[in-house]
Write an enzyme that holds these catalytic residues in place. Structure first.
Site, short mmCIF file in Angstrom:
data_model
loop_
_atom_site.label_atom_id
_atom_site.label_comp_id
_atom_site.label_asym_id
_atom_site.label_seq_id
_atom_site.Cartn_x
_atom_site.Cartn_y
_atom_site.Cartn_z
N GLY A 1 0.32 5.52 -7.28
CA GLY A 1 0.15 3.95 -7.64
C GLY A 1 -1.45 3.76 -7.93
N GLY B 1 -14.55 3.58 -1.18
CA GLY B 1 -13.43 2.32 -1.40
C GLY B 1 -13.74 1.25 -0.79
N LYS C 1 3.66 1.37 -3.64
CA LYS C 1 3.12 0.57 -4.81
C LYS C 1 3.71 0.77 -6.19
CE LYS C 1 -1.71 0.83 -3.22
NZ LYS C 1 -3.24 0.71 -3.59
N THR D 1 0.81 -1.19 0.10
CA THR D 1 -0.04 0.10 -0.03
C THR D 1 0.77 1.22 0.09
OG1 THR D 1 -1.81 1.12 1.15
CG2 THR D 1 -0.32 0.03 2.55
N ASP E 1 -5.62 -3.95 -7.71
CA ASP E 1 -6.50 -2.61 -7.51
C ASP E 1 -7.16 -2.34 -8.82
OD1 ASP E 1 -5.67 -1.78 -4.92
OD2 ASP E 1 -3.94 -0.72 -5.85
#
Length: 242
Positions: free
Chosen positions: A126, A225, A64, A60, A100
């Site tokens: 990222g 999210g 990234k 994270t 992701d």
């Protein structure tokens, strides 16, 4: 014992650790454990890679992109994006993947309408690159927005009425508004939003950020999210066991 973990900086809030601990318990995987690797510099990843029984990692903010040179290989999707959030360990080789883009795409699809053809991506880190890749695969043109003019991104001050009207999807990929700094938000002209807009915030804590609240006041559809995190976590699990 199989050890999985999350690599990042200041990650005490970690969604991943809680999520996978619950998953291991529900599936009676008593020999599985998940650990946070909170490192202050990416070079410390060399030591993390030497951890006994290490079986897979998530990555994270802010590593990234920085982690890529430390890996033995990249999955084609991760290579195209230029960012990694999953590492599979195979015969002592560390291979980078990106889940992701899958999590974002699958969580966004139910909200899409024919009017959504262009998107603004707030931030250039990222996560934003995975979002841009997913949007491209969905046939949606994207433009980055940044406080600097890097990568031909628009500056926040350049967001006119016409630009907001032409971009019905706006995704916040910055950390602005994340707990505990819940009073912060991206500086876009919210007064130009309307009911056809979708505001997607990659933040999940709080569940409704100021970015989302300001969008709702203008009649926009908003989403956080959380579902993306769940989907990318399950994709991580799939990658580790493929």
């Amino acid at each position: 014992m199989k050890l999985f973990g999350l690599v990042g900086k200041n990650i005490g809030y970690s969604f991943s650790k809680t999520y996978f601990a619950k998953k291991f318990k529900e599936n009676q995987l008593n020999n599985y454990t998940y650990q946070n690797f909170d490192i202050t510099d990416i070079d410390a990843i060399r030591q993390v890679f030497k951890t006994k029984n290490l079986s897979g990692l998530n990555v994270t903010i802010p590593y990234k992109e920085q982690i890529v040179p430390y890996l033995d290989d990249l999955d084609p999707t991760a290579k195209a994006i230029g960012a990694v959030n999953v590492i599979k360990i195979d015969n002592n080789k560390f291979i980078g993947y990106n889940s992701d883009c899958y999590g974002f795409s699958e969580s966004l699809k139910p909200l899409l309408q024919p009017a959504i053809t262009k998107a603004l991506i707030l931030g250039t880190g990222g996560a934003s690159k995975a979002v841009a890749y997913a949007l491209q695969n969905l046939g949606i043109t994207s433009t980055y927005v940044s406080r600097s003019n890097e990568n031909d991104a628009l500056h926040y001050d350049a967001l006119t009425l016409k630009i907001i009207e032409n971009h019905k999807l706006i995704i916040n990929c910055t950390p602005l508004g994340t707990h505990p700094n819940v009073d912060r938000f991206p500086n876009i002209p919210y007064e130009y939003l309307e009911s056809q807009h979708i505001l997607y915030d990659l933040i999940y804590n709080p569940s409704e950020t100021l970015f989302m609240k300001k969008g709702k006041k203008r009649g926009a559809t908003v989403i956080n999210g959380y579902q993306m995190l769940v989907l990318q976590a399950e994709k991580s699990w799939e990658i580790w066991h493929s």
